[in-house]
Design an enzyme around this catalytic site. Structure first.
Site, PDB file in Angstrom:
ATOM      1  N   ARG A 236       2.420  41.187  71.584  1.00 12.22           N
ATOM      2  CA  ARG A 236       2.406  39.789  71.174  1.00 12.22           C
ATOM      3  C   ARG A 236       1.726  39.696  69.814  1.00 12.22           C
ATOM      4  O   ARG A 236       0.707  40.362  69.567  1.00 12.22           O
ATOM      5  CB  ARG A 236       1.639  38.917  72.177  1.00 12.22           C
ATOM      6  CG  ARG A 236       2.374  38.598  73.462  1.00 12.22           C
ATOM      7  CD  ARG A 236       3.571  37.668  73.237  1.00 12.22           C
ATOM      8  NE  ARG A 236       4.236  37.323  74.487  1.00 12.22           N
ATOM      9  CZ  ARG A 236       5.261  38.013  75.009  1.00 12.22           C
ATOM     10  NH1 ARG A 236       5.742  39.072  74.394  1.00 12.22           N
ATOM     11  NH2 ARG A 236       5.813  37.619  76.145  1.00 12.22           N
ATOM     12  N   GLU A 265       5.580  33.035  65.542  1.00 14.69           N
ATOM     13  CA  GLU A 265       7.017  33.159  65.807  1.00 14.69           C
ATOM     14  C   GLU A 265       7.685  31.810  66.026  1.00 14.69           C
ATOM     15  O   GLU A 265       7.100  30.968  66.726  1.00 14.69           O
ATOM     16  CB  GLU A 265       7.228  33.979  67.088  1.00 14.69           C
ATOM     17  CG  GLU A 265       7.350  35.444  66.858  1.00 14.69           C
ATOM     18  CD  GLU A 265       7.531  36.213  68.160  1.00 14.69           C
ATOM     19  OE1 GLU A 265       6.859  37.234  68.295  1.00 14.69           O
ATOM     20  OE2 GLU A 265       8.325  35.800  69.031  1.00 14.69           O
ATOM     21  N   HIS A 283      11.459  40.265  67.518  1.00 17.38           N
ATOM     22  CA  HIS A 283      11.113  40.213  68.960  1.00 17.38           C
ATOM     23  C   HIS A 283      12.304  40.632  69.834  1.00 17.38           C
ATOM     24  O   HIS A 283      12.769  39.869  70.677  1.00 17.38           O
ATOM     25  CB  HIS A 283      10.615  38.804  69.335  1.00 17.38           C
ATOM     26  CG  HIS A 283       9.742  38.826  70.573  1.00 17.38           C
ATOM     27  ND1 HIS A 283       8.707  37.942  70.785  1.00 17.38           N
ATOM     28  CD2 HIS A 283       9.751  39.627  71.665  1.00 17.38           C
ATOM     29  CE1 HIS A 283       8.128  38.196  71.941  1.00 17.38           C
ATOM     30  NE2 HIS A 283       8.740  39.225  72.496  1.00 17.38           N
TER      31      HIS A 283
END
Ligand code: GLV
Length: 326
Positions: A236, A265, A283
């Site tokens: 993350r 993000e 991602h």
């Protein structure tokens, strides 16, 4: 009613529709917040993804019918689990089905950064004149005794270590309380984070994002790393202090970074894009076709189980109803 916030794979959508309850389904893109709050009203079950913030406001917008929220991701930092537990709502995630895919992408990033794959690709695309040279595009040899530091030796970290062993890398890992097989221990030296940062040629992050791990890799942590080291993040974005990373990459505090996840993000810090010593992917750690099928299927199966009064397959909070009912 089951609310699916974003279109899942075809087979998972067929499974939702086979459950015999009305289905409200979002688009492929994430819903905006107002739409999310409007469409969840009256839902008994929700299948969501990591792009939706599942907080007290969302749970209250659903109303008292809501029994289960199934996150189609292993990480659940997008969910206020305490708020769900207080309301007796089951949260589930998708552990175990995406370890291989995420570990594969991690190796791809490690190899790309270590062996300067993007530099080579750019050189050719820019039509730069070139000829083989003894000093051309030299990178880090993984198989010449390079060490991999795995931060978070859980399922994904262990899958990365298995792959890295096949590349003859030495493996360092942060200590874990999880039970480990003999194979998982084989050739792994467990060291605390500061030592791992000081010794590893490649530092790869595989811990969840929690208040304790937010900015775990900050300026101080990067200052401990070798100047030749590469930081890899497929976990993350918030685990890394991105501003500090940009400074470290500019100053040569570390040699490079390969990132699949970002703090804000889907926004990506423009400096990371401009720097030549980064490898960036959007991602896609679990974005294998078969893996996404398994993730979506598991999420829907979790909703089906809870709505049928069975135990969920992969619960995050255990027996949340017990807390609500006293
Ligand atoms: C993806 O990032 C996941 O947590 O599954």
């Amino acid at each position: 009613m089951i609310y699916v916030t974003r279109t899942l794979t075809d087979t998972a959508m067929a499974l939702v529709h086979s459950l015999g309850r009305p289905v409200v389904c979002g688009e492929e893109d994430p819903p905006d917040r107002a739409t999310l709050l409007r469409l969840v009203a009256g839902a008994e079950g929700v299948v969501c993804t990591l792009t939706e913030r599942i907080d007290a406001e969302f749970l209250d917008a659903a109303g008292p019918s809501l029994r289960v929220v199934a996150n189609t991701a292993v990480g659940y930092d997008n969910i206020d689990v305490a708020a769900a537990t207080e309301r007796g709502i089951q949260i589930t995630n998708t552990p175990g089905v995406l370890d291989g895919a995420t570990a594969d992408l991690t190796m791809a990033l490690i190899l790309a950064a270590a062996r300067r794959v993007l530099d080579g690709d750019r050189l050719l695309r820019e039509r730069t004149p070139w000829i083989w040279g003894p000093r051309m595009l030299l990178g880090l040899d993984l198989s010449a005794g390079a060490s991999l530091g795995v931060v978070g030796y859980g399922r994904i970290g262990r899958a990365v270590a298995r792959r890295a062993r096949a590349f003859d890398m030495e493996i360092l890992a942060t200590p874990t309380s999880s039970p480990l097989s003999e194979d998982d221990r084989r050739g792994v030296e467990f060291v605390e984070l500061p030592e791992l940062l000081e010794r590893a040629d490649v530092v790869s992050l595989h811990c969840p994002l929690t208040p304790a791990t937010r900015h775990l890799i900050d300026a101080d942590a990067m200052g401990r790393m070798k100047r030749t080291a590469i930081l890899v993040n497929t976990a993350r974005g918030g685990i890394v202090d991105e501003e500090a990373l940009v400074k470290a990459l500019r100053a040569g505090t570390i040699a490079g970074a390969a990132l699949d996840v970002f703090e804000g993000e889907p926004a990506v810090n423009p400096a990371l894009v401009e720097l030549g010593n980064t490898v960036l992917t959007p991602h896609i750690g679990s974005a294998g076709t078969a893996t996404r099928e398994r993730m979506c299927h598991l999420s829907v199966s979790n909703v089906a189980a809870v709505l049928d009064g069975r135990e969920p397959l992969t619960p995050v909070n255990l027996h949340p109803g017990a807390t609500a009912d006293g």
